[in-house]
Design a protein around this motif. Structure first.
Motif: not given
Length: 208
Positions: A25-29, A57-59
């Motif tokens: 799952n993508p990290p917030g970076i 996602f957005q990142n």
């Protein structure tokens, strides 16, 4: 001063592009997502593409790393099909591509005409002729730790246009600042100028 790490595998680095592992799952970076040649699972290919599309996602900064590798066991034809599908996804979502390539540079060059988005060869560490041919076909080159000690690679970097360069740690354990210092020395420019140029290159590939 903060230095951008174009391609890395450490989810604690905030200023760079993290290479997402398969099924992660993508990290917030900022991150890149792709199907690496060695991770191609011919029996679960559609699930792999589904995971990839669902995790944009957005990142999500880029598609990759993806490409061609003559040393992995996956059939070359299948590698090419998977690579082409990812080129089409990049075209569709308008994101640059981080390319993994082992002994297949001219095949990768042949795919460039199908790409509408910028392509960046990560961890470039090959001969001058390959660098020149990639640059002639409008690729960007991302350089890593080898620049710190490889004299012929330093010479290639010296002759690579500044607007075609990125710098990365990949999965090596060292500080990206060392690389920026070395490259600023090779390019005979200040750290500030080099940093500005890298950020300008980033802006350019992000906006096609």
């Amino acid at each position: 001063m903060e230095f951008f790490d174009f391609h890395h595998h450490k989810n604690y680095i905030r200023n760079g592009i993290y290479n997402l592992n398969k099924e992660e799952n993508p990290p917030g970076i900022p991150y890149s997502i792709g199907i690496h040649p060695q991770d191609i699972d011919v029996n679960n290919l559609e699930q792999q593409f589904s995971w990839m599309k669902n995790m944009m996602f957005q990142n999500c900064f880029a598609i990759g790393e993806c490409g061609l590798d003559s040393l992995v066991s996956v059939d070359q034809k299948i590698q090419e099909e998977v690579f082409l599908r990812q080129i089409k996804i990049a075209n569709e979502v308008k994101k640059p591509m981080i390319i993994h390539c082992v002994r297949k540079f001219y095949e990768v060059i042949s795919f460039k005409k199908k790409a509408e988005q910028p392509m960046i060869i990560h961890g470039f560490n090959k001969k001058r002729q390959i660098a020149e041919d990639l640059l002639a076909n409008n690729f960007y080159l991302s350089f890593g730790k080898a620049v710190l000690y490889n004299l012929s690679l330093q010479d290639i970097l010296k002759n690579t246009p500044l607007n075609k360069i990125f710098l990365e740690t990949d999965n090596e354990d060292f500080n990206i600042e060392e690389l920026y210092l070395k490259v600023s020395e090779i390019k005979e420019m200040s750290l500030e100028q080099l940093n500005e140029q890298i950020l300008e290159n980033l802006h350019r590939i992000k906006n096609g």
